[in-house]
Motif scaffolding. Structure first.
Motif, mmCIF file in Angstrom:
data_model
loop_
_atom_site.group_PDB
_atom_site.id
_atom_site.type_symbol
_atom_site.label_atom_id
_atom_site.label_comp_id
_atom_site.label_asym_id
_atom_site.label_seq_id
_atom_site.Cartn_x
_atom_site.Cartn_y
_atom_site.Cartn_z
ATOM 1 N N SER A 100 0.766 -1.339 -0.208
ATOM 2 C CA SER A 100 0.024 -0.008 0.022
ATOM 3 C C SER A 100 0.748 1.259 0.120
ATOM 4 O O SER A 100 0.635 2.367 -0.652
ATOM 5 N N LEU A 101 1.842 1.209 0.660
ATOM 6 C CA LEU A 101 2.874 2.477 0.803
ATOM 7 C C LEU A 101 3.620 2.661 -0.654
ATOM 8 O O LEU A 101 3.675 3.738 -1.158
ATOM 9 N N LEU A 102 3.747 1.357 -1.217
ATOM 10 C CA LEU A 102 4.550 1.377 -2.758
ATOM 11 C C LEU A 102 3.466 1.924 -4.102
ATOM 12 O O LEU A 102 3.618 2.346 -4.501
ATOM 13 N N ALA A 103 2.135 1.934 -3.467
ATOM 14 C CA ALA A 103 1.160 2.083 -4.290
ATOM 15 C C ALA A 103 0.993 3.712 -4.216
ATOM 16 O O ALA A 103 0.369 4.169 -5.405
ATOM 17 N N GLU A 104 1.252 4.373 -3.362
ATOM 18 C CA GLU A 104 1.155 5.827 -3.247
ATOM 19 C C GLU A 104 2.291 6.135 -4.238
ATOM 20 O O GLU A 104 2.043 7.377 -4.578
ATOM 21 N N ARG A 105 3.465 5.770 -4.117
ATOM 22 C CA ARG A 105 4.816 6.233 -4.939
ATOM 23 C C ARG A 105 5.640 5.252 -4.824
ATOM 24 O O ARG A 105 5.883 4.769 -3.782
ATOM 25 N N PRO A 106 6.694 5.186 -5.863
ATOM 26 C CA PRO A 106 7.989 4.505 -5.594
ATOM 27 C C PRO A 106 8.642 4.940 -4.440
ATOM 28 O O PRO A 106 8.692 6.293 -4.064
ATOM 29 N N ARG A 107 9.339 4.102 -3.619
ATOM 30 C CA ARG A 107 10.241 4.577 -2.618
ATOM 31 C C ARG A 107 11.513 3.603 -2.456
ATOM 32 O O ARG A 107 11.348 2.345 -2.965
ATOM 33 N N HIS A 108 12.469 3.907 -1.898
ATOM 34 C CA HIS A 108 13.603 2.833 -1.614
ATOM 35 C C HIS A 108 13.351 2.436 -0.031
ATOM 36 O O HIS A 108 12.411 2.928 0.493
ATOM 37 N N GLY A 109 14.318 1.573 0.550
ATOM 38 C CA GLY A 109 13.948 0.920 1.461
ATOM 39 C C GLY A 109 13.894 1.631 2.799
ATOM 40 O O GLY A 109 13.126 1.677 3.724
ATOM 41 N N ILE A 154 5.416 -0.509 -7.273
ATOM 42 C CA ILE A 154 4.592 -1.539 -7.345
ATOM 43 C C ILE A 154 4.050 -2.025 -8.597
ATOM 44 O O ILE A 154 4.338 -1.145 -9.530
ATOM 45 N N THR A 155 3.756 -3.132 -9.161
ATOM 46 C CA THR A 155 3.325 -3.574 -10.380
ATOM 47 C C THR A 155 2.008 -3.582 -10.447
ATOM 48 O O THR A 155 1.308 -3.486 -9.638
ATOM 49 N N ASP A 156 1.465 -4.001 -11.917
ATOM 50 C CA ASP A 156 0.077 -4.056 -12.074
ATOM 51 C C ASP A 156 -0.467 -5.146 -11.213
ATOM 52 O O ASP A 156 -1.784 -5.029 -10.659
ATOM 53 N N ALA A 157 0.354 -6.248 -11.089
ATOM 54 C CA ALA A 157 -0.139 -7.342 -10.380
ATOM 55 C C ALA A 157 -0.428 -7.040 -8.632
ATOM 56 O O ALA A 157 -1.065 -7.539 -8.062
ATOM 57 N N GLY A 158 0.526 -6.256 -8.484
ATOM 58 C CA GLY A 158 0.702 -5.691 -6.914
ATOM 59 C C GLY A 158 -0.561 -4.993 -6.722
ATOM 60 O O GLY A 158 -1.346 -4.965 -5.649
ATOM 61 N N ARG A 159 -0.905 -4.004 -7.696
ATOM 62 C CA ARG A 159 -2.202 -3.268 -7.513
ATOM 63 C C ARG A 159 -3.415 -4.149 -7.609
ATOM 64 O O ARG A 159 -4.387 -3.825 -6.838
ATOM 65 N N ALA A 160 -3.252 -5.165 -8.249
ATOM 66 C CA ALA A 160 -4.360 -5.869 -8.392
ATOM 67 C C ALA A 160 -4.645 -6.762 -6.916
ATOM 68 O O ALA A 160 -5.819 -6.994 -6.499
ATOM 69 N N GLU A 161 -3.649 -7.254 -6.455
ATOM 70 C CA GLU A 161 -3.703 -7.720 -5.224
ATOM 71 C C GLU A 161 -4.151 -6.738 -4.052
ATOM 72 O O GLU A 161 -5.205 -7.195 -3.359
ATOM 73 N N LEU A 162 -3.829 -5.519 -4.063
ATOM 74 C CA LEU A 162 -4.179 -4.388 -3.169
ATOM 75 C C LEU A 162 -5.767 -4.162 -3.338
ATOM 76 O O LEU A 162 -6.653 -4.326 -2.292
ATOM 77 N N ALA A 163 -6.287 -4.374 -4.605
ATOM 78 C CA ALA A 163 -7.728 -4.172 -5.000
ATOM 79 C C ALA A 163 -8.639 -5.395 -4.429
ATOM 80 O O ALA A 163 -9.512 -5.058 -3.822
#
Length: 206
Positions: free
Chosen positions: A16-25, A73-82
């Motif tokens: 969910s944090l990466l869905a907001e924007r790309p981030r480093h560790g 996050i990838t499209d697959a990651g966004r799909a899992e979040l949804a």
């Protein structure tokens, strides 16, 4: 400290944090610390293995820069979040509860530190009173303070400590709910209170 995230919850929260924007560790660690008002900050050993697992599952990608690796996050990651929107909302509720619980732990730490300080002051006052009584018995001096002064000083010190404790609790509560409390608040509080206690006890022995 009790566990902050239930099994598997941190993985979804990182998504969910990466869905907001790309981030480093480090940005992910800081974002989590900010969400908890500084009362919880995960270690790199907690975050990076989960990021690696998310990458293996195709839910995030990483891009290595000059000094930092950025996760996205990838499209697959966004799909899992949804698909797990309800689970994510439950995690958000758990985070809110955890922030309140951790804030309570901070306040408990303040209370215990203040109790210890008050006990030491009371002990020092009793010792000073006993030494004063011995000095009066062996060598009376016109300038010696009446024993009642020590009791009055102790009562005044107790009032000052109570005022300080109440004000600090209010300040900590405000900072916790504003999500601006640093992660090292409690250790720093203990360090400074120990320093104050040592200084006061040293002055009482002079």
């Amino acid at each position: 400290m009790t566990p902050i995230f239930a099994h598997g919850s941190l993985r979804l929260y990182l998504l969910s944090l990466l869905a907001e924007r790309p981030r480093h560790g480090y940005e992910l660690i800081q974002a989590l610390s900010d969400r908890f008002g500084g009362t919880y900050s995960p270690s790199a050993g907690t975050i990076y293995p989960r990021l690696a697992k998310l990458e293996e599952e195709g839910l995030v990608t990483k891009t290595a820069g000059d000094r930092k690796t950025v996760y996205e996050i990838t499209d697959a990651g966004r799909a899992e979040l949804a698909a797990r929107a309800d689970d994510l909302q439950n995690i958000e509720d758990e985070v809110t509860d955890s922030v309140r619980r951790l804030a309570d732990e901070v306040r408990t730490g303040v209370t215990e530190a203040m109790k210890s300080l008050r006990a030491d002051l009371a002990s020092a006052a009793r010792q000073a009173k006993a030494e004063h009584a011995r000095a009066e018995h062996t060598k009376p001096t016109p300038d010696a303070r009446p024993a009642g002064d020590a009791n009055r000083a102790l009562r005044e010190a107790d009032m000052v400590l109570n005022d300080f404790r109440q004000q600090l609790r209010a300040d900590l509560r405000t900072q916790a709910y504003r999500s601006t409390m640093p992660a090292d608040t409690v250790p720093e509080l203990r360090r400074q209170l120990d320093a104050v206690r040592a200084s006061i006890l040293d002055s009482l022995k002079r």
